[in-house]
Design an enzyme around this catalytic site. Structure first.
Site, PDB file in Angstrom:
ATOM      1  N   ASP A  47      14.831  25.009  75.943  1.00 13.22           N
ATOM      2  CA  ASP A  47      15.977  24.956  76.838  1.00 13.22           C
ATOM      3  C   ASP A  47      17.272  25.167  76.091  1.00 13.22           C
ATOM      4  OD1 ASP A  47      14.728  24.570  79.193  1.00 13.22           O
ATOM      5  OD2 ASP A  47      15.057  22.413  79.313  1.00 13.22           O
ATOM      6  N   LYS A 106      18.607  27.494  81.110  1.00 11.84           N
ATOM      7  CA  LYS A 106      19.368  27.801  82.319  1.00 11.84           C
ATOM      8  C   LYS A 106      20.806  27.399  82.084  1.00 11.84           C
ATOM      9  CE  LYS A 106      15.785  25.841  84.386  1.00 11.84           C
ATOM     10  NZ  LYS A 106      15.083  24.890  85.040  1.00 11.84           N
ATOM     11  N   MET A 108      25.705  15.993  84.265  1.00 16.26           N
ATOM     12  CA  MET A 108      25.935  17.193  85.090  1.00 16.26           C
ATOM     13  C   MET A 108      27.106  16.962  86.043  1.00 16.26           C
ATOM     14  SD  MET A 108      22.006  18.295  85.932  1.00 16.26           S
ATOM     15  CE  MET A 108      21.352  16.652  86.188  1.00 16.26           C
TER      16      MET A 108
HETATM   17  N1  SAH Z   1      17.101  15.394  79.963  1.00 12.60           N
HETATM   18  C1  SAH Z   1      18.465  15.397  79.471  1.00 12.60           C
HETATM   19  C2  SAH Z   1      19.473  15.584  80.578  1.00 12.60           C
HETATM   20  C3  SAH Z   1      19.360  16.922  81.285  1.00 12.60           C
HETATM   21  S1  SAH Z   1      20.631  17.155  82.460  1.00 12.60           S
HETATM   22  C4  SAH Z   1      18.715  14.113  78.700  1.00 12.60           C
HETATM   23  O1  SAH Z   1      17.933  13.171  78.757  1.00 12.60           O
HETATM   24  O2  SAH Z   1      19.725  14.061  77.978  1.00 12.60           O
HETATM   25  C5  SAH Z   1      21.823  18.017  81.483  1.00 12.60           C
HETATM   26  C6  SAH Z   1      23.052  17.159  81.289  1.00 12.60           C
HETATM   27  O3  SAH Z   1      22.877  16.285  80.202  1.00 12.60           O
HETATM   28  C7  SAH Z   1      24.309  17.929  80.955  1.00 12.60           C
HETATM   29  O4  SAH Z   1      24.920  18.473  82.096  1.00 12.60           O
HETATM   30  C8  SAH Z   1      25.161  16.834  80.359  1.00 12.60           C
HETATM   31  O5  SAH Z   1      25.668  15.984  81.366  1.00 12.60           O
HETATM   32  C9  SAH Z   1      24.124  16.040  79.593  1.00 12.60           C
HETATM   33  N2  SAH Z   1      24.045  16.415  78.169  1.00 12.60           N
HETATM   34  C10 SAH Z   1      22.931  16.748  77.504  1.00 12.60           C
HETATM   35  N3  SAH Z   1      23.197  16.949  76.193  1.00 12.60           N
HETATM   36  C11 SAH Z   1      24.531  16.744  76.040  1.00 12.60           C
HETATM   37  C12 SAH Z   1      25.420  16.780  74.917  1.00 12.60           C
HETATM   38  N4  SAH Z   1      24.988  17.082  73.697  1.00 12.60           N
HETATM   39  N5  SAH Z   1      26.712  16.501  75.133  1.00 12.60           N
HETATM   40  C13 SAH Z   1      27.169  16.179  76.353  1.00 12.60           C
HETATM   41  N6  SAH Z   1      26.379  16.134  77.440  1.00 12.60           N
HETATM   42  C14 SAH Z   1      25.069  16.394  77.287  1.00 12.60           C
END
Ligand code: SAH
Length: 270
Positions: free
Chosen positions: A42, A64, A175
């Site tokens: 991803d 995506k 998000m």
């Molecule tokens: N499964 C992932 C979340 C997926 S949804 C988890 O557990 O972290 C994707 C969202 O995660 C992004 O829109 C943002 O809100 C957050 N996100 C993931 N990595 C990030 C990062 N390094 N910095 C800031 N936001 C992050």
């Protein structure tokens, strides 16, 4: 999770890759990659060292971007299953933890339905680690004993907004860049104080990490002025004030003139 046996010997490992820093991958995640024949990764997964971790694997970017669904979820399922059906070890590398807004359970179900053995390697979720990258603890004794992780992909409903306000703990919104104004005005409408401290942490753990801290009413303009872009984590609640005191690491904190100085004062008092 118990592994089923399959006739072709192929299998799928769903791997949580953490919030983007290579050294926040788990040992188990790296081991899974070492034995991968094919990796579907991803956008938010750490990719710089992927070739090194998965030396003999074919690598496919199925990331995506918001608004650009390059590969559909159904396509991802069929690519994973067809690779597994040729006997390969398929690693599906996902940002954060696979079961936090990651459609991980759909991918597990697709494997199960196809009779392909599947295991899940949990990852460090951005919901907790990205606030921490900005010095924000999601809970703190005497401040809050609850945190709620919620998706801001679609606007929050009135029930969700009033639930967050009446719970009164920390709200962590993933998000949530596109709906930030909507979320904060909705929380005010449901009775949250407009001075409630809010943080926006953009690109946590990267060289471009930015942290904005402001009161919730000010944050709408602050985030717009800073042109915040995904990925970012929004944190709403008193715990944000604890960051102000510890955020002396040279990270950019905008709007130091108003809310932040108050927050510093609050944090120093406590
Ligand atoms: N499964 C992932 C979340 C997926 S949804 C988890 O557990 O972290 C994707 C969202 O995660 C992004 O829109 C943002 O809100 C957050 N996100 C993931 N990595 C990030 C990062 N390094 N910095 C800031 N936001 C992050």
């Amino acid at each position: 999770m118990i592994e089923q046996s399959s006739s072709h010997g192929g299998r799928v490992t769903l791997v949580g890759a953490g919030p983007g820093a290579a050294d926040l991958m788990t040992v188990r995640a790296v081991r899974a990659l070492q034995s991968a024949d094919v990796v579907f990764y991803d956008r938010l997964a750490p990719t710089d060292a992927l070739r090194e971790w998965a030396p003999q694997a074919q690598l496919f970017d199925v990331g995506k971007r918001p608004g650009h669904h390059r590969v559909t979820q159904e396509n991802i399922h069929s690519m994973m299953l067809s690779s597994a059906s040729t006997g390969q070890h398929v690693v599906r590398l996902k940002g954060g933890d696979p079961f936090v807004f990651g459609r991980g359970c759909e991918e597990v179900a697709a494997c199960r339905d196809a009779g392909v053995p599947v295991t899940v390697v949990p990852g460090v979720t951005s919901a907790i680690s990205v606030p921490a990258a900005a010095g924000i603890p999601v809970t703190a004794r005497n401040v809050t004993r609850t945190f709620t992780v919620i998706s801001g992909h679609d606007p929050l409903s009135d029930d969700e907004l009033s639930g967050l306000v009446s719970l009164g703990g920390t709200a962590v919104i993933l998000m949530g860049v596109g709906t930030l104004g909507n979320t904060l005005t909705g929380l005010h409408r449901m009775g949250m104080s407009p001075t409630t401290p809010v943080a926006v942490v953009e690109r946590g753990f990267s060289d471009e990490q930015r942290v904005l801290i402001d009161g919730s009413a000010n944050m709408i303009a602050t985030a717009a002025a800073a042109k915040i872009r995904p990925p970012a984590v929004l944190v709403v609640g008193e715990v944000v004030s604890l960051a102000a005191a510890s955020d002396d690491e040279g990270r950019a904190v905008l709007n130091p003139d108003n809310a932040l100085s108050e927050l510093r004062a609050m944090a120093n008092q406590s």
